[in-house]
Structure formats: C-alpha cells, structure tokens
Motif scaffolding. Sequence first.
Motif, PDB file in Angstrom:
ATOM      1  N   THR A 397      20.794   7.453  34.286  1.00  0.00           N
ATOM      2  CA  THR A 397      21.014   6.861  35.609  1.00  0.00           C
ATOM      3  C   THR A 397      21.860   7.781  36.464  1.00  0.00           C
ATOM      4  OG1 THR A 397      22.997   5.678  34.845  1.00  0.00           O
ATOM      5  CG2 THR A 397      20.881   4.504  34.707  1.00  0.00           C
ATOM      6  N   THR A 398      21.785   7.557  37.767  1.00  0.00           N
ATOM      7  CA  THR A 398      22.600   8.329  38.704  1.00  0.00           C
ATOM      8  C   THR A 398      24.006   7.739  38.735  1.00  0.00           C
ATOM      9  OG1 THR A 398      22.090   6.921  40.594  1.00  0.00           O
ATOM     10  CG2 THR A 398      20.551   8.701  40.120  1.00  0.00           C
ATOM     11  N   GLU A 404      17.212   7.849  36.920  1.00  0.00           N
ATOM     12  CA  GLU A 404      16.916   9.211  37.352  1.00  0.00           C
ATOM     13  C   GLU A 404      15.430   9.513  37.224  1.00  0.00           C
ATOM     14  OE1 GLU A 404      19.091  12.534  35.931  1.00  0.00           O
ATOM     15  OE2 GLU A 404      21.044  11.625  36.263  1.00  0.00           O
ATOM     16  N   LYS A 441      10.643  12.743  37.627  1.00  0.00           N
ATOM     17  CA  LYS A 441      12.021  12.717  38.139  1.00  0.00           C
ATOM     18  C   LYS A 441      12.036  12.146  39.547  1.00  0.00           C
ATOM     19  CE  LYS A 441      16.229  15.465  38.679  1.00  0.00           C
ATOM     20  NZ  LYS A 441      17.024  14.462  37.951  1.00  0.00           N
ATOM     21  N   THR A 443      13.721  11.532  43.178  1.00  0.00           N
ATOM     22  CA  THR A 443      14.640  12.121  44.139  1.00  0.00           C
ATOM     23  C   THR A 443      14.981  11.027  45.143  1.00  0.00           C
ATOM     24  OG1 THR A 443      13.579  14.269  43.917  1.00  0.00           O
ATOM     25  CG2 THR A 443      14.977  13.940  45.846  1.00  0.00           C
ATOM     26  N   TYR A 444      16.245  10.675  45.213  1.00  0.00           N
ATOM     27  CA  TYR A 444      16.635   9.546  46.066  1.00  0.00           C
ATOM     28  C   TYR A 444      16.886  10.011  47.491  1.00  0.00           C
ATOM     29  CZ  TYR A 444      16.789   6.535  42.062  1.00  0.00           C
ATOM     30  OH  TYR A 444      16.414   5.797  40.969  1.00  0.00           O
ATOM     31  N   THR A 497      13.492   6.277  47.280  1.00  0.00           N
ATOM     32  CA  THR A 497      13.231   7.647  46.841  1.00  0.00           C
ATOM     33  C   THR A 497      12.440   8.402  47.893  1.00  0.00           C
ATOM     34  OG1 THR A 497      11.122   7.127  45.786  1.00  0.00           O
ATOM     35  CG2 THR A 497      13.122   6.788  44.467  1.00  0.00           C
TER      36      THR A 497
END
Length: 897
Positions: A397-398, A404, A441, A443-444, A497
């Motif tokens: 997790t971020t 993630e 993956k 990307t937020y 995202t």
Amino acid sequence: MKKFLTVLLALSVVFTYSFSAVGTAFADTTVANSQAQYLQNLAQAEAQALNDLAKEYNYAKSQVTYKGDSATVVTSLVNPDDPSVGTTTADGNYVIAGAEWLKQLDAVYEDAKKAVQATTVTLQTADAYNTNGDKTVEELTALYAVKNATAFTTDLYADNGKYAVAAAKAQFAVDQAAFIANANSVDTKIYSTKAQATAYKDVTYGDKTVSTKVPKEYADAVVAKAAYELAQIKLAGTEATATAVGTVKTQLADELAKYIKYDAAKKVYLLDEDQAAVGDILTVVEEKQQEAQGAADKAALLADLAVKISDATVATANYDADQLAAWTKLRDAYNKVCTYLINAGEITRGNLPVFPVHNITKVNGVTKAVESATSYQDAVADMEAVAAQAATLKAKTTIDGDPEYDAAKVDELLDAAYVAQYKKAATTPYVASVENFAAAKLTYSTSFAKEHKKAAVAAKVNADEMKYGSDAYYALEWAKVVAAVAAYNAAIDAAATTNDITKAETALTDALAEVKTAAGVDTLYTAGVCKTAAEAALDMVAKYVDTLNAGKTGDDRIDNPYTAQTDLNKWFAEKGARTDAEVKALYDTLKAEVAKTPTIGAEKAASDAKVANVKAMIEKLPTALNATLADAEATAAAKGAFDELTPAEQAKIPAENAKLAALVTNLKALYNAEIQKKIDKANEGGITVEDAAIFDELKTLNDAYKALDGNDNTTYTTFLATAKANLKTAELNAVVEAIKAIPAAVTLGDKAAVEAARKAYDAYVAKYTDYAAGVNAAADVTNFSSLLMAEAMIKALDVNAVESLKIKASSKAVKGKITVKWTVKGDASGIDGYRVYKSKKANSGYKFMGKTKKLSMANKKDLKKGTRYFYKVRAYKVVDGKTYYSDYSNKANRIAK
C-alpha cells in the motif's frame, strides 16, 4: 437597350393577344424590319414552341399504361393506385409507382419550359436581332429546341434521369428499411453474450468509427454509413445518378450479407457464422454444451494423468527413502504442471505430456530426480517464487493506505505467467521480478494533475461563442457538449489513478464525437434532410415579403431579412430544427418574425438616432489638446459606440470622427507616459517583492489604454515579459528564505514564523500555478518538505501542550448561582479553550455545561436548592479537525443555595 427591348416585348405580347384573330399567316409573311416587329414575332415563336412542347408532353403522358403491360414510350409502369416498389423492367429500368413517374415527368416538363424561356431571353439581345431580325415566326420557332416525347422518357430513364434516380432512391429506402428490420429481427437472446461481445467489427466512414456489439447497433451503424455515402455524392457537386445510388445500395446489401443470413427452414434471420466477419458465435445452448463437453474433457484428462502417474509409480518399488522422496518431488511437480494446464484448457485429449524421463542420483551429496529434458521441478519452483512475489505486491500500500498494485491485473499477469512457464516446462527460467507486474502498478493522480486536466478542457470551452476548441455548435448540441464536459469534470474529481483520468478523457472524446458540430448541422441544410424544406422556406419568405409590401411604397415597405439561403439555414439551425418536419413546423414562426421586420423608414430613423447619439457623445468630449486621463472613460465609451456604427453611418459624422481619433491618440500618449513612470520606478534598484503592487497599477493603466482602441500598450507588454519573471524569482526567493529561517528544533515560540512561511508559500503557489498550461508552482519551492516537517512538529507540540496541562478546580455557591473556578499548570497559551461538565453524582452522569476561554464559569440554570452538584473541567485544542484534550480536573462540588 435591354430594358427597352423588355418593354417592347411586353407591348408585343399585348399586341399579339389583341390581334390573335389575324392568324399566323400574316406574321409568317411579315419581314421584321423593326425591333418592335422582331420582338412581336419572337413572342409568337415562343408561344408556338411552348405549344409544341405541351403536345409532346401530353403525348408522352398518354402513352403510360397503368396496368403494367407494355406501352409505346414507357414500359412496365405499375398502377398509380398501387404504390409497390422493388421491381425492375426487363430492360433494367427501376419501377416505382406510376404516380411518381408522372410527378417526375412533370418535373422534366417544367425544366423543358424553362429551357424555352431561356432561349427567348437569348434571342432578345441586340446581337440576336442583328442576326435574326428578318426571320419569320416559323423560322424563329425553328431556333427553339423543343423536347419530343422520346426525349422526355430518355430524360426520365437516363442514369441521371429524374425518374431513374427517384426510383433508385425509393428502392434504396426500401432495402435500407428491410436491412434494419432483418438485422433487428435476429433474436440475440439465443446467442452467447460472451461470443457476441467480440463478433462485430467497427464500422468506419469518413473520419468516424463506430464500435458495435449486437446486430441492432451494427445495423444502425451501417445505415448511417450508407446515408453518409449518399451525402458525399451530393457534396461532390455532382447530381446523383441511379448508378451511384445503386452502388451505395449494393454496399448496404454486401454489409448485410457479412453478418446475417435467412434460414428458410426456420423462416428467421440468424447470424451468419460462415462469414469471416462474424466468426463462430455460439448459441446459449451450444455454449452450455461446449462447457459441459469441456468439463468432461478435463475430467477425462485428469483421469489420464492419474493413469500416467500410476504407471510411473511401478518403477519406484525398490527405491530407498531418499530416492522415493526425490521421485515424489518430481511426480508432484509433473502433476501440478499438467493439472494447471488441463484446467486452463491448454491440453487436449491425446496430447498429455509423458511422465518425464529422469535419473535418481546424488548431486552434491543430495539425492535428486534429475530430468533428462525440460525440468518440471524448476518450473514449479520458479512459479512459486513468482506467485509469492505477486502476493507481496497485492498487499503493498501507499503511505495513504491505497493499494500500489491492481490486484485483478496482478492475478491476470500471474495466470499468463503460469501458462507460459508451464507450457515451456522451464526451458527458460521465469525469474521473479517486479517488472513482470509493471502493467499492474497503479499511478495515483495528484490534485494538481486533476486540476490541470480540468483546466485544459475548460480552456477549450467558450460558452459565449458556444465553441469547444475550434469546433462551433448550435445551442441544441451545445447543451450536450456542456453535459459531456460536466461528466468529465466529475469523473476527474473522482479519479483515483492515472488510468481513471485516461478513461475520463476517452469518455469525453467519445461523447463529443457523437455530437454534431455547427458544420455538421449545416450539412443537413446544404446536402441533407433539411435542404428541401429550407430552400422552400427561402422562396416562401420572398413571396411573404411581397405580400406584406403589397400596396405600400417607399419607406413604408420592408426589406427582405433573408435573401441568402445560408442566413435562413442558420435561423432554422439556431431554432433546433434537425429534420424536414421540424423545419416545416417553424414556417409560421418564421413568417411571424418576418412580419415584425421594421419598415425601411423605421430602420432609417433608428439609424439616424444611433448616429445622433454617437455625435452627441463625441461633442461632449473636450478637444484633444485639453483632454486629461479623467476623460478616458467617456472617450472609450464614445469610441465603442462609434465602432458599432456601420461604415455608411460613420461617414455621416466625419468631423466627430476626426475629433475622436485625435482624442484617442492624445490619451494614449498620456497613458504611455504614466506607464513609463511606473516602470521607471519599478526598475530602480531591480524588481523586488515590494514592487508587486506596481504590477497591479500597471495592469489597470494598460486596461484603460486598451479600452481606447483594443490594443495593449507596447511599453507595458515589453516590460512585463521580463519584469514579471524577475518578480516571480524574487517572490520565490522570499518563500524559500522564510522556510529556511525556521529553526530545526521548532518550539511553540516559532509558530508565528511557521504560519508566515505557510502563508507566503500558499500565496506564491496560488499566484503562479497555471493549471491550463501545466505549470505547478509548488514544484519551485525545493525546501517545502522542511515547512511540512515544521508544521507537523508545531501540531505535535500543540497536542502535547494541551494533553500535559494539569487543572485544579474549585467552586463557590451563592443564592441562585454556583461559580466554578480553576487554575492551570503548564503552558495554556496555545489552547482553544476549556469545557466544563456538570453532574448530580460524583462518579457518573456528567453532561456538557459549556465552553469558555476564561478560567471560570457561572452555573445559573437547572439548580435546585439543597442539591449537591459536581463539576469537572478539561482544556481542548483542535488540530487538523481532530480535538485533543487535557486530563479532567478534580471534581469540585457545592450545594445550591
């Protein structure tokens, strides 16, 4: 001369009718020695030509056989009372209702009459008189090309003939309707939804591509394509021909044949699985049968696998414990790989791999089953490592607690890896690496990225002109554009995202592609469904204006407000008409609007009043030499009003125009001097943060300058190009230095400095961030993390300060009131206040009584004489929306008096 000839022609017609009893013989023997006589003879010749034409027309018309049998001129016409279509004559001519044939025959006749009249106009010229002035009526009549009955039908049946084209279009309409009906009649419920989703291909025409999933969508798309192709024929500037229409009709039939076929036995249309475009589409029944067969095949394969393992077990009868353990590891690996591939549908009956050839031996002192070919054991070991890594990535997790990796995508990639690796049985080891799952993956999206995307779209929206980018729209379609942009903004706000942002962008593009631009709507009027009704409206308006002007002269008349087809088309388009019926429905509204057109006299009066108003505005202004900046606003207003006049109206006040021009020139010079003064002041000692106010002052001056003639002051724009960059640098340095000034060991005493640094940072970011241009000013402040750290420390100190406070409470009672007081040990300077609680019991039942920033609170409500009341106090502080408290004080109590 032409006007004179026209008058003579009119007189000659009167003369001809007045003396018609004289007969043709007299005219035929008279030589036209004068222009008057020539024009008289020419009028008789035209009448004779028209009479001959009418005979040919009536003959052609008389040859129609309405029962379908042969005729001299026209063959196989159907009964006008039976409007059937869809057949052709033996010679290939299209056949439509006899009434339609007669309608087109009349159209050819009208064209022929116009051709005769056009010949007359040509023969009325002076050159024609010089050549033909001595000709008799009979000789002049011979100069007219009168269409005969055969030519009438030729014009009907030729490839570009009116009847042939109309018949072809009628047949096209029937085929198109049949196509839609047949395609829509396909019962999609009987087919597998999974198979249908991949069966249909894109339909492309022009610059448009439509993706379809079911027969109806495909039918609609192909019909739209056919309509587009027909429109292109018209746009090409050539008259449509039966062949051209037939070509599009054939294309339509060809597209139909790619996808559906008629089952004569079942008497229904089905998807044509024999066509490559469709492919093998399973019915629901077939899909269930296939699934059942697949399950049976898998069960059989697993049984075959068990037999192979059983057969291989025979060789282990004499193995010792170590050898058996090594063989068992090989067996389990073989079983795992084969079982996975069977369940994945990668192995079919008869293709099960044989049990691996191997040798039980010691390797570095350890007994192993060494495979002679590819290694099942290595494949399993490799994939166990990859699977473990996949599980780890799915759990990551971020810092904000968001995943993630996309778990579903990780599983998809892992399944693909299993198949690829197990089918190769580890010929090439599949090494565990995060690169295997890069596609999963996430990307937020940042708040800046989202605002940037919204601003970029907003920059394309021009609500005043109803334009999105370079595309203009009418109000009806503009509402759809606005809705699409609103949906896009909502999707961007909700985007977590970058993939979500991409989806929102794609959705917007798709939504806008479905909306007709103004140019697209205009095509409906120039070459589409609205063309005929709109052109008829232009003629209707002209006649209606003539009716309104009947009996009126001069300034009492009105001018036709719609003499150009494009202007009228725009009127209908702005009213929302998109079909022939909708255009016609607006006819009465159009006439009502035309009826409100001011008379020529009223328009002249309004124009004169407008000119007089502008003249008065200019006369009130001082002369150029006496003007000051205080006169700029009035001058700009006068200039704006003058510019709104037409060139003809402006020419009526030349002196005022000259005065205004001189005023503007002098005022611009005054503004330029003021701007230069401000610039000189700003340049003294270089641009600093303190000069920020000057930029606002300069902008105000430039705006006033620009109001005079619409142009920016060049002195200002030249200065601004470099000075603004210098100011930005100065303001950035001020922010960076403010953050640097915060000590590393922050105390509550540094709170003001931290808050000042934050204020400077926020102001800089707000001022210089340009979302539309993608400029993120926050990225300029390289030591921003130090500010965040200092703010976090201040918050922690605030929390610690309030939580560490010790409060001692006491109370005092007088009649009708109990006052609670308290003292505080510790630094309470940063707290938000105190909360006081009250109860009739010492250890329970406490309710909130109130809050205060003082060190006491009086209780006057809800007191009962002789009752003991208990009170306790605690300090509080709100940090980032969360409330923190000190411990409660002791319990002070008193009996109410």
